[in-house]
Enzyme design. Structure first.
Site, PDB file in Angstrom:
ATOM      1  N   HIS A  11      41.541  15.182 -26.655  1.00 27.62           N
ATOM      2  CA  HIS A  11      42.731  14.502 -27.154  1.00 27.62           C
ATOM      3  C   HIS A  11      43.966  15.140 -26.539  1.00 27.62           C
ATOM      4  CE1 HIS A  11      45.838  12.932 -29.833  1.00 27.62           C
ATOM      5  NE2 HIS A  11      46.302  14.176 -29.853  1.00 27.62           N
ATOM      6  N   ARG A  68      38.120  13.357 -18.506  1.00 26.34           N
ATOM      7  CA  ARG A  68      37.302  12.230 -18.973  1.00 26.34           C
ATOM      8  C   ARG A  68      36.560  11.565 -17.809  1.00 26.34           C
ATOM      9  NH1 ARG A  68      42.193  10.050 -22.824  1.00 26.34           N
ATOM     10  NH2 ARG A  68      41.607  11.080 -24.779  1.00 26.34           N
ATOM     11  N   PHE A 101      38.285   0.210 -34.892  1.00 32.33           N
ATOM     12  CA  PHE A 101      37.446   1.384 -34.610  1.00 32.33           C
ATOM     13  C   PHE A 101      37.862   2.618 -35.418  1.00 32.33           C
ATOM     14  CE2 PHE A 101      40.769   1.195 -31.308  1.00 32.33           C
ATOM     15  CZ  PHE A 101      41.336   2.455 -31.412  1.00 32.33           C
ATOM     16  N   GLU A 127      52.035  16.338 -34.223  1.00 34.53           N
ATOM     17  CA  GLU A 127      50.652  16.839 -34.204  1.00 34.53           C
ATOM     18  C   GLU A 127      50.606  18.367 -34.232  1.00 34.53           C
ATOM     19  OE1 GLU A 127      48.963  14.885 -30.785  1.00 34.53           O
ATOM     20  OE2 GLU A 127      49.065  12.911 -31.745  1.00 34.53           O
ATOM     21  N   TYR A 182      45.051  10.807 -36.876  1.00 29.22           N
ATOM     22  CA  TYR A 182      45.041   9.488 -36.231  1.00 29.22           C
ATOM     23  C   TYR A 182      45.708   8.410 -37.099  1.00 29.22           C
ATOM     24  CZ  TYR A 182      41.998  10.946 -32.360  1.00 29.22           C
ATOM     25  OH  TYR A 182      41.490  11.538 -31.233  1.00 29.22           O
ATOM     26  N   THR A 226      42.203   6.739 -21.400  1.00 27.84           N
ATOM     27  CA  THR A 226      41.511   6.769 -22.698  1.00 27.84           C
ATOM     28  C   THR A 226      40.050   6.363 -22.567  1.00 27.84           C
ATOM     29  OG1 THR A 226      43.585   6.269 -23.841  1.00 27.84           O
ATOM     30  CG2 THR A 226      41.532   5.802 -25.028  1.00 27.84           C
ATOM     31  N   ARG A 262      48.260  14.441 -20.254  1.00 23.77           N
ATOM     32  CA  ARG A 262      47.546  13.158 -20.301  1.00 23.77           C
ATOM     33  C   ARG A 262      46.910  12.846 -18.943  1.00 23.77           C
ATOM     34  NH1 ARG A 262      46.933  10.037 -25.080  1.00 23.77           N
ATOM     35  NH2 ARG A 262      47.307   8.157 -23.866  1.00 23.77           N
ATOM     36  N   ASN A 308      35.092  10.531 -25.797  1.00 17.23           N
ATOM     37  CA  ASN A 308      35.860  10.858 -24.589  1.00 17.23           C
ATOM     38  C   ASN A 308      36.376  12.298 -24.552  1.00 17.23           C
ATOM     39  OD1 ASN A 308      37.866  10.516 -26.468  1.00 17.23           O
ATOM     40  ND2 ASN A 308      38.981   8.943 -25.338  1.00 17.23           N
ATOM     41  N   LYS A 338      37.424  17.616 -28.595  1.00 15.33           N
ATOM     42  CA  LYS A 338      36.795  16.893 -29.702  1.00 15.33           C
ATOM     43  C   LYS A 338      35.368  17.404 -29.924  1.00 15.33           C
ATOM     44  CE  LYS A 338      39.497  12.626 -29.037  1.00 15.33           C
ATOM     45  NZ  LYS A 338      39.405  11.195 -28.603  1.00 15.33           N
TER      46      LYS A 338
HETATM   47  P1  IDP Z   1      44.156   8.478 -26.482  1.00 14.10           P
HETATM   48  O1  IDP Z   1      43.151   9.435 -27.076  1.00 14.10           O
HETATM   49  O2  IDP Z   1      43.982   8.354 -25.005  1.00 14.10           O
HETATM   50  O3  IDP Z   1      45.587   8.795 -26.865  1.00 14.10           O
HETATM   51  P2  IDP Z   1      44.292   6.310 -28.434  1.00 14.10           P
HETATM   52  O4  IDP Z   1      44.616   4.893 -28.123  1.00 14.10           O
HETATM   53  O5  IDP Z   1      45.329   7.121 -29.115  1.00 14.10           O
HETATM   54  O6  IDP Z   1      43.832   7.023 -27.062  1.00 14.10           O
HETATM   55  O7  IDP Z   1      42.948   6.318 -29.294  1.00 14.10           O
HETATM   56  C1  IDP Z   1      42.523   7.500 -29.915  1.00 14.10           C
HETATM   57  C2  IDP Z   1      41.048   7.648 -29.703  1.00 14.10           C
HETATM   58  O8  IDP Z   1      40.382   6.567 -30.342  1.00 14.10           O
HETATM   59  C3  IDP Z   1      40.596   7.583 -28.254  1.00 14.10           C
HETATM   60  O9  IDP Z   1      40.700   8.809 -27.567  1.00 14.10           O
HETATM   61  C4  IDP Z   1      39.160   7.148 -28.405  1.00 14.10           C
HETATM   62  O10 IDP Z   1      38.311   8.265 -28.749  1.00 14.10           O
HETATM   63  C5  IDP Z   1      39.229   6.217 -29.601  1.00 14.10           C
HETATM   64  N1  IDP Z   1      39.365   4.818 -29.181  1.00 14.10           N
HETATM   65  C6  IDP Z   1      40.434   4.248 -28.613  1.00 14.10           C
HETATM   66  N2  IDP Z   1      40.216   2.951 -28.355  1.00 14.10           N
HETATM   67  C7  IDP Z   1      38.937   2.704 -28.754  1.00 14.10           C
HETATM   68  C8  IDP Z   1      38.107   1.532 -28.752  1.00 14.10           C
HETATM   69  O11 IDP Z   1      38.502   0.462 -28.313  1.00 14.10           O
HETATM   70  N3  IDP Z   1      36.850   1.701 -29.269  1.00 14.10           N
HETATM   71  C9  IDP Z   1      36.387   2.879 -29.761  1.00 14.10           C
HETATM   72  N4  IDP Z   1      37.139   3.997 -29.787  1.00 14.10           N
HETATM   73  C10 IDP Z   1      38.397   3.913 -29.288  1.00 14.10           C
HETATM   74 MG    MG Z   2      46.459   8.742 -28.705  1.00 18.32          MG
END
Ligand code: IDP
Ligand code: MG
Length: 151
Positions: A117, A104, A59, A128, A51, A93, A87, A114, A11
């Protein structure tokens, strides 16, 4: 040998912080095979499309802003169980929950920054990969190390 593939992205924060080589190295050293790689500046529309499943989350606007705030490095990695293992290499996450030793866990603090992805399922990976890469940009090749990595 399974030829499962996953979409991994560094990212904008990961690129800005100089973590491109570090993240690629972890996937290489694990034994996964790089089959596609590009740097690009995502548009807002591309970030929204990537996304799309999260569009109802509170968010989401901040996430789209973050993901389109600078260049990313998108990759396709191939190998046995690479979606799940990828993962695991990324870590949870929320970096507050990511174990040391994960990307991470080692390099991030806030969930909204973080660093990386990774596709969350084989179905997501297929979507994707097709979203970010043309078929001819994904290279099928045989690694000299295949017999040392797979029994
Ligand atoms: P992932 O990246 O581990 O698959 P997802 O739930 O798909 O997690 O969320 C995508 C991205 O959205 C996360 O990597 C993170 O950058 C952001 N994100 C997820 N949950 C939150 C939150 O509660 N607050 C702010 N950003 C979030
Ligand atoms: Mg995800």
């Amino acid at each position: 040998m399974s030829s499962e593939r996953t979409f991994i992205a560094i990212k904008p924060d990961g690129v800005q912080r100089g973590l491109v080589g570090e993240i690629i190295a972890r996937f290489e050293r694990k034994g996964f095979k790089l089959v596609a790689l590009k740097m690009l500046q995502p548009s807002k529309e591309q970030a929204e499309g990537h996304y799309t499943d999260l569009s109802s989350k509170p968010f989401f606007p901040a996430l789209v802003q973050y993901f389109s705030s600078g260049p990313i490095v998108g990759m396709v990695w191939e190998g046995k169980n690479v979606v799940k293992s990828g993962r695991t290499l990324l870590g949870a996450t929320n970096p507050a929950d990511s174990l040391p030793g994960t990307i991470r866990g080692d390099y991030a603090v806030d969930v909204g920054r973080n660093v990386c992805h990774g596709s969350d399922s084989v179905e997501s990976a297929t979507r994707e990969i097709a979203f970010w890469f043309k078929p001819e940009e994904v290279v099928s090749w045989t690694s000299h190390s295949a017999n040392q990595i797979y029994e």
